[in-house]
Design an enzyme around this catalytic site. Structure first.
Site, PDB file in Angstrom:
ATOM      1  N   ASN A  36      24.026  -3.191  24.431  1.00  0.00           N
ATOM      2  CA  ASN A  36      23.666  -2.821  22.969  1.00  0.00           C
ATOM      3  C   ASN A  36      23.271  -1.234  23.271  1.00  0.00           C
ATOM      4  OD1 ASN A  36      20.633  -3.129  23.563  1.00  0.00           O
ATOM      5  ND2 ASN A  36      21.223  -5.092  24.031  1.00  0.00           N
ATOM      6  N   LYS A  52      39.546  -5.675  37.766  1.00  0.00           N
ATOM      7  CA  LYS A  52      39.669  -4.891  36.591  1.00  0.00           C
ATOM      8  C   LYS A  52      40.673  -5.512  35.563  1.00  0.00           C
ATOM      9  CE  LYS A  52      40.222  -0.366  34.622  1.00  0.00           C
ATOM     10  NZ  LYS A  52      41.124   0.739  34.718  1.00  0.00           N
ATOM     11  N   LYS A  81      10.595 -16.417  14.861  1.00  0.00           N
ATOM     12  CA  LYS A  81      10.644 -16.252  16.220  1.00  0.00           C
ATOM     13  C   LYS A  81       9.345 -16.222  16.805  1.00  0.00           C
ATOM     14  CE  LYS A  81      14.867 -13.342  16.215  1.00  0.00           C
ATOM     15  NZ  LYS A  81      15.689 -12.088  16.032  1.00  0.00           N
ATOM     16  N   PHE A 130       9.494  -8.597  20.284  1.00  0.00           N
ATOM     17  CA  PHE A 130       9.850  -7.506  19.201  1.00  0.00           C
ATOM     18  C   PHE A 130      10.990  -8.592  18.541  1.00  0.00           C
ATOM     19  CE2 PHE A 130       8.616  -3.166  19.591  1.00  0.00           C
ATOM     20  CZ  PHE A 130       7.591  -3.218  20.680  1.00  0.00           C
ATOM     21  N   ASP A 178      22.073 -11.627  23.851  1.00  0.00           N
ATOM     22  CA  ASP A 178      22.114 -13.221  23.605  1.00  0.00           C
ATOM     23  C   ASP A 178      23.086 -14.161  24.430  1.00  0.00           C
ATOM     24  OD1 ASP A 178      19.494 -13.451  22.244  1.00  0.00           O
ATOM     25  OD2 ASP A 178      20.709 -12.513  20.330  1.00  0.00           O
ATOM     26  N   LYS A 233       8.922 -19.180  19.582  1.00  0.00           N
ATOM     27  CA  LYS A 233       8.953 -18.745  21.045  1.00  0.00           C
ATOM     28  C   LYS A 233       7.376 -18.894  21.353  1.00  0.00           C
ATOM     29  CE  LYS A 233      12.828 -15.642  20.743  1.00  0.00           C
ATOM     30  NZ  LYS A 233      13.619 -14.900  21.626  1.00  0.00           N
TER      31      LYS A 233
HETATM   32  O1  PMT Z   1      14.996   0.635  23.389  1.00  0.00           O
HETATM   33  P1  PMT Z   1      15.035   1.544  22.191  1.00  0.00           P
HETATM   34  O2  PMT Z   1      15.984   2.245  21.996  1.00  0.00           O
HETATM   35  O3  PMT Z   1      13.618   2.359  22.066  1.00  0.00           O
HETATM   36  O4  PMT Z   1      14.961   0.362  21.060  1.00  0.00           O
HETATM   37  C1  PMT Z   1      13.749  -0.395  20.544  1.00  0.00           C
HETATM   38  C2  PMT Z   1      14.267  -1.590  20.239  1.00  0.00           C
HETATM   39  C3  PMT Z   1      14.944  -1.567  18.997  1.00  0.00           C
HETATM   40  C4  PMT Z   1      15.283  -2.309  21.378  1.00  0.00           C
HETATM   41  C5  PMT Z   1      13.109  -2.533  20.191  1.00  0.00           C
HETATM   42  O5  PMT Z   1      12.147  -1.981  19.254  1.00  0.00           O
HETATM   43  C6  PMT Z   1      13.413  -4.164  19.767  1.00  0.00           C
HETATM   44  O6  PMT Z   1      13.286  -4.428  18.743  1.00  0.00           O
HETATM   45  N1  PMT Z   1      13.454  -4.928  20.817  1.00  0.00           N
HETATM   46  C7  PMT Z   1      13.773  -6.278  20.711  1.00  0.00           C
HETATM   47  C8  PMT Z   1      15.422  -6.532  20.317  1.00  0.00           C
HETATM   48  C9  PMT Z   1      15.784  -7.698  20.541  1.00  0.00           C
HETATM   49  O7  PMT Z   1      16.331  -8.254  21.334  1.00  0.00           O
HETATM   50  O8  PMT Z   1      15.412  -8.655  19.644  1.00  0.00           O
HETATM   51  P2  PMT Z   1      15.718 -10.074  19.379  1.00  0.00           P
HETATM   52  O9  PMT Z   1      15.231 -10.492  17.949  1.00  0.00           O
HETATM   53  O10 PMT Z   1      17.116 -10.441  19.504  1.00  0.00           O
HETATM   54  O11 PMT Z   1      14.667 -10.987  20.364  1.00  0.00           O
HETATM   55  C10 PMT Z   1      13.635 -11.375  20.122  1.00  0.00           C
HETATM   56  C11 PMT Z   1      12.504 -11.199  21.501  1.00  0.00           C
HETATM   57  O12 PMT Z   1      13.296 -12.094  22.334  1.00  0.00           O
HETATM   58  C12 PMT Z   1      12.566  -9.880  21.860  1.00  0.00           C
HETATM   59  O13 PMT Z   1      11.185  -9.646  22.254  1.00  0.00           O
HETATM   60  C13 PMT Z   1      13.600  -9.910  23.119  1.00  0.00           C
HETATM   61  O14 PMT Z   1      13.204  -9.117  24.135  1.00  0.00           O
HETATM   62  C14 PMT Z   1      13.389 -11.371  23.567  1.00  0.00           C
HETATM   63  N2  PMT Z   1      14.522 -12.212  23.889  1.00  0.00           N
HETATM   64  C15 PMT Z   1      15.656 -12.194  23.543  1.00  0.00           C
HETATM   65  C16 PMT Z   1      16.885 -12.849  23.865  1.00  0.00           C
HETATM   66  C17 PMT Z   1      16.806 -13.350  25.292  1.00  0.00           C
HETATM   67  N3  PMT Z   1      18.010 -13.995  25.778  1.00  0.00           N
HETATM   68  N4  PMT Z   1      15.691 -13.320  25.888  1.00  0.00           N
HETATM   69  C18 PMT Z   1      14.389 -12.951  25.474  1.00  0.00           C
HETATM   70  O15 PMT Z   1      13.528 -12.826  25.873  1.00  0.00           O
END
Ligand code: PMT
Length: 406
Positions: free
Chosen positions: A211, A290, A338, A324, A280, A342
């Site tokens: 991403n 490849k 979330k 986040f 995800d 979580k």
């Molecule tokens: O890196 P930059 O370019 O500065 O961009 C910043 C950002 C947009 C990436 C950052 O600000 C941000 O929003 N990060 C969280 C992105 C995200 O994956 O969000 P989510 O809503 O999918 O996940 C929720 C939370 O669960 C996040 O804290 C994530 O780290 C965590 N997660 C998600 C999926 C997973 N399999 N395991 C996790 O722990």
């Protein structure tokens, strides 16, 4: 930077080396950062850059002579010494370091330095052989023992024609160090586990699903935590950003690697902040060869990655958890869901559709939500500023917890 109270004053002592030109940019950056800057130049420094350049940028007359009656009555070397919140020498020659180590105060810069009670940061810049000279190294060790802070010179092409260690660090790096030394250490004793950047889920040896995360948000969090006195372990997906030297960096690629590193570090930390954009899903079978181009559509089966944060939420054990949420719709509702699912203490809701917010840029737009449903909707700010706001919320939360327990 006012760090919450009065404007801070930084004295920049400039000594005679070709890297004086970088001190000009440093002064510009400091003034832009709302710091009051007073420049002191040695005679040798004035052979390289004129005081007028520094005066124009700092908005203050440059101090140069101890025995100049006009300067002494208008500024006064003791007043100068007392005014400093931080005294920086950049660039610092071998000569000035030697004089300081020997207790010599034979010009304005070394006299004011002798009289100041402010912390001192020295950024040496010189020829590689001068830098490696055991006399200089002994002087640096002596001053470090006394409590002076030093920055390591950078490596690269030196003005004398040599390659190697001796370059003045880039002004942005010196600014970072200055911010760190000026900052209130209100996170002392904390040990943060921070995640940053994207994960990369391989399809074959040369392709992956990923991403747009650059790591900027997570690295800003790491910088701010270090500035405020915390220890930091940074588990980072691929990113081009250099972490601060005080940070322990654990580079990872896939979500599975990130999970392993995070779970390993979790017991040692006091709080976790997950800014990483973890994929995800991952391909069920990554090909070891490849993938060949063909005429038929290519189907790739994906399976869910483990949710690292949810796993931490289940084994929380008194630690603070911050997530986040990158959202494109129903920002607060989705982020709040979330937060509870979580078992987090705070969530930073990121509307990634807004210009200036979310992925890759230097700024972000976020709302910080806690378990009570209280939210702080923040306007556009740099990721560094947002990092500080998140720590302010975390500290307030800790205070609330300890009030509740007392
Ligand atoms: O890196 P930059 O370019 O500065 O961009 C910043 C950002 C947009 C990436 C950052 O600000 C941000 O929003 N990060 C969280 C992105 C995200 O994956 O969000 P989510 O809503 O999918 O996940 C929720 C939370 O669960 C996040 O804290 C994530 O780290 C965590 N997660 C998600 C999926 C997973 N399999 N395991 C996790 O722990």
């Amino acid at each position: 930077m006012t760090v919450g109270e009065k404007e801070k004053t930084v004295i920049i002592g400039v000594t005679g080396g070709i890297a004086c030109y970088k001190a000009v940019e440093l002064v510009r950056l400091l003034v832009k950062d709302s710091l009051a800057v007073q420049v002191i130049m040695t005679r040798a420094a004035m052979e390289f850059v004129t005081p007028l350049t520094f005066q124009t940028l700092s908005g203050k007359p440059v101090a140069t002579e101890t025995f100049n009656l006009t300067q002494e009555s208008e500024i006064g070397h003791i007043n100068l010494a007392d005014s400093a919140d931080l005294f920086v020498i950049a660039p610092a020659t071998a000569n000035v370091i030697g004089k300081i180590a020997a207790g010599i105060a034979d010009d304005l810069l070394t006299t004011v330095l002798m009289a100041t009670q402010a912390p001192v940061l020295i950024a040496p810049a010189m020829n590689i052989h001068m830098y490696e000279n055991p006399i200089l190294q002994e002087n640096i060790r002596k001053l470090r023992r006394i409590g002076y802070h030093f920055m390591e010179p950078a490596e690269g092409y030196l003005a004398c024609g040599y390659e190697g260690k001796g370059r003045l660090p880039e002004p942005e790096k010196i600014l970072e160090e200055i911010r760190s030394l000026l900052r209130k250490k209100d996170l002392l004793g904390e040990r943060f586990l921070i995640t940053a950047g994207p994960s990369r889920e391989p399809l074959d040896p040369v392709r992956y699903i990923s991403n747009r995360s650059s790591g900027k948000m997570g690295y800003a969090l790491a910088r701010a935590a270090v500035r405020r006195g915390a220890g930091v372990v940074l588990v980072s997906g691929p990113s081009a950003i250099e972490p601060p030297s005080a940070v322990r960096l654990i580079p990872v690629n896939t979500a599975a690697e990130m999970r392993r590193a995070v779970l390993e570090q979790f017991p040692e930390c006091t709080a976790v902040i997950m800014a990483a954009a973890v994929a995800d899903y991952r391909p069920v079978d990554a090909s070891s060869k490849k993938l060949k181009r063909g005429k038929a559509p290519l189907d790739i089966r994906l399976e869910p990655n483990p949710d690292i944060l949810r796993e931490l939420g289940r084994r929380k054990n008194g630690k603070l958890l911050v997530g986040f949420a990158a959202e494109t719709e129903e920002l607060i509702a989705n982020a709040t869901r979330k937060l509870h699912e979580k078992n987090l203490d705070l969530i930073v809701a990121n509307d990634v559709t807004q210009a200036g917010g979310g992925f890759d840029g230097d700024t972000n737009i976020a709302t910080i939500v806690d378990r009570s449903g209280a939210s702080d909707s923040l306007s556009l700010m740099t990721k560094d500023e947002l990092a500080d706001r998140i720590y302010d919320h975390l500290l307030a939360l800790k205070d609330k917890h300890s009030d509740g327990n007392s």
